[in-house]
Motif scaffolding. Sequence first.
Motif, PDB file in Angstrom:
ATOM      1  N   GLU A  36      14.153  57.194  47.731  1.00  0.00           N
ATOM      2  CA  GLU A  36      15.143  57.306  46.659  1.00  0.00           C
ATOM      3  C   GLU A  36      14.997  58.637  45.916  1.00  0.00           C
ATOM      4  OE1 GLU A  36      14.767  53.912  44.146  1.00  0.00           O
ATOM      5  OE2 GLU A  36      15.076  52.479  45.776  1.00  0.00           O
ATOM      6  N   LEU A  37      13.751  59.068  45.717  1.00  0.00           N
ATOM      7  CA  LEU A  37      13.521  60.343  45.043  1.00  0.00           C
ATOM      8  C   LEU A  37      14.054  61.511  45.865  1.00  0.00           C
ATOM      9  CD1 LEU A  37       9.960  60.164  43.417  1.00  0.00           C
ATOM     10  CD2 LEU A  37      12.120  60.649  42.283  1.00  0.00           C
ATOM     11  N   THR A  38      13.848  61.450  47.169  1.00  0.00           N
ATOM     12  CA  THR A  38      14.358  62.515  48.036  1.00  0.00           C
ATOM     13  C   THR A  38      15.871  62.623  47.915  1.00  0.00           C
ATOM     14  OG1 THR A  38      12.535  62.227  49.618  1.00  0.00           O
ATOM     15  CG2 THR A  38      14.518  63.330  50.417  1.00  0.00           C
ATOM     16  N   ALA A  39      16.538  61.466  47.952  1.00  0.00           N
ATOM     17  CA  ALA A  39      18.004  61.465  47.820  1.00  0.00           C
ATOM     18  C   ALA A  39      18.429  61.929  46.429  1.00  0.00           C
ATOM     19  CB  ALA A  39      18.547  60.063  48.115  1.00  0.00           C
ATOM     20  N   ALA A  40      17.698  61.478  45.408  1.00  0.00           N
ATOM     21  CA  ALA A  40      18.056  61.855  44.033  1.00  0.00           C
ATOM     22  C   ALA A  40      17.847  63.347  43.799  1.00  0.00           C
ATOM     23  CB  ALA A  40      17.230  61.044  43.034  1.00  0.00           C
ATOM     24  N   GLU A  41      16.766  63.890  44.346  1.00  0.00           N
ATOM     25  CA  GLU A  41      16.520  65.328  44.203  1.00  0.00           C
ATOM     26  C   GLU A  41      17.598  66.137  44.905  1.00  0.00           C
ATOM     27  OE1 GLU A  41      11.620  65.047  43.909  1.00  0.00           O
ATOM     28  OE2 GLU A  41      12.622  65.451  45.816  1.00  0.00           O
ATOM     29  N   LEU A 138      26.100  66.139  37.241  1.00  0.00           N
ATOM     30  CA  LEU A 138      24.722  66.627  37.231  1.00  0.00           C
ATOM     31  C   LEU A 138      23.876  65.849  36.230  1.00  0.00           C
ATOM     32  CD1 LEU A 138      22.495  68.564  38.032  1.00  0.00           C
ATOM     33  CD2 LEU A 138      23.423  70.227  36.405  1.00  0.00           C
ATOM     34  N   ALA A 139      24.412  65.584  35.062  1.00  0.00           N
ATOM     35  CA  ALA A 139      23.661  64.827  34.051  1.00  0.00           C
ATOM     36  C   ALA A 139      23.318  63.432  34.570  1.00  0.00           C
ATOM     37  CB  ALA A 139      24.472  64.732  32.761  1.00  0.00           C
ATOM     38  N   ALA A 140      24.287  62.806  35.245  1.00  0.00           N
ATOM     39  CA  ALA A 140      24.037  61.474  35.800  1.00  0.00           C
ATOM     40  C   ALA A 140      22.981  61.532  36.897  1.00  0.00           C
ATOM     41  CB  ALA A 140      25.338  60.887  36.354  1.00  0.00           C
ATOM     42  N   ALA A 141      23.049  62.571  37.735  1.00  0.00           N
ATOM     43  CA  ALA A 141      22.066  62.722  38.811  1.00  0.00           C
ATOM     44  C   ALA A 141      20.673  62.954  38.243  1.00  0.00           C
ATOM     45  CB  ALA A 141      22.468  63.874  39.732  1.00  0.00           C
ATOM     46  N   GLU A 142      20.588  63.771  37.201  1.00  0.00           N
ATOM     47  CA  GLU A 142      19.285  64.029  36.573  1.00  0.00           C
ATOM     48  C   GLU A 142      18.744  62.772  35.900  1.00  0.00           C
ATOM     49  OE1 GLU A 142      19.610  68.794  35.570  1.00  0.00           O
ATOM     50  OE2 GLU A 142      20.378  67.338  34.124  1.00  0.00           O
ATOM     51  N   GLN A 143      19.632  61.996  35.309  1.00  0.00           N
ATOM     52  CA  GLN A 143      19.202  60.742  34.676  1.00  0.00           C
ATOM     53  C   GLN A 143      18.679  59.769  35.735  1.00  0.00           C
ATOM     54  OE1 GLN A 143      22.272  58.854  32.388  1.00  0.00           O
ATOM     55  NE2 GLN A 143      20.927  57.301  31.539  1.00  0.00           N
ATOM     56  N   GLU A 144      19.383  59.696  36.875  1.00  0.00           N
ATOM     57  CA  GLU A 144      18.948  58.818  37.959  1.00  0.00           C
ATOM     58  C   GLU A 144      17.605  59.285  38.517  1.00  0.00           C
ATOM     59  OE1 GLU A 144      19.125  55.699  40.836  1.00  0.00           O
ATOM     60  OE2 GLU A 144      19.986  56.063  38.856  1.00  0.00           O
TER      61      GLU A 144
END
Length: 245
Positions: A36-41, A138-144
């Motif tokens: 999940e971190l790989t996808a989120a990054e 981007l804000a949503a992606a960083e929050q996730e």
Amino acid sequence: MKADPAVQRRLLDLAEVDGELARLAHRRRTLPEHAELTAAEEAVRAGKDKLVEVETAAGDLDRDIRRIERDVEGVRARTERDNQMLASSGIGAKQATDLQHELETLARRQGVLEDEQLEVMEQREAVGVDVEHSRGVLAAAEQELSAITERRDNALADIDASEAGRRRAREEVVATIPADVLAVYERRREQRGTGAALLVARRCQACRLELDRTAIAELKAAPADELVHCEECGVILVRTEGSGL
């Protein structure tokens, strides 16, 4: 090698602890949060790239708008000057004609510039919407990413705590096992992944295979304090009343 039956049973306790440690290590490696971190990054990187792209486009359009505004101001200033000259006394007919012609040219130029300005401003408005949208994405992606990182860290902390407890338990068991017996166990564990296993109903609980009659006969003949091994997987076999011998 000789080992008291009670020591052999403690090898099972050690094998159980080592199995728990192995499962914890596997859990650490395979936490779903890793993927999940790989996808989120990647989502954050993509969001940043997109934001840079649209902000660059917005900056280019802002520069175009400022350039057009300067050109329009220049045309208006030239028009005002020509009108003042045309309204002044003492100019000849030819100069008046030239000024009139220039004013017509300036009017057409101003019209073209104002149309271009309107078009560019409309583009800028649309890109502005893209910029705000990209910032939100981007804000949503960083929050996730932050939320997943927190979950991963909490999961790792739980694993760390469990491992610490199991390592303490391992030290306690190891302290009760003679060094030579422990060395055999550790070699088997390094080679096979498991150092010792219970023999139940003639079946090794490590490889889950049932031993043949020859192996069973040899185990029956071996003294209770003899350290024996599974002929199939090589682990130390611990015999009990339920071994079927």
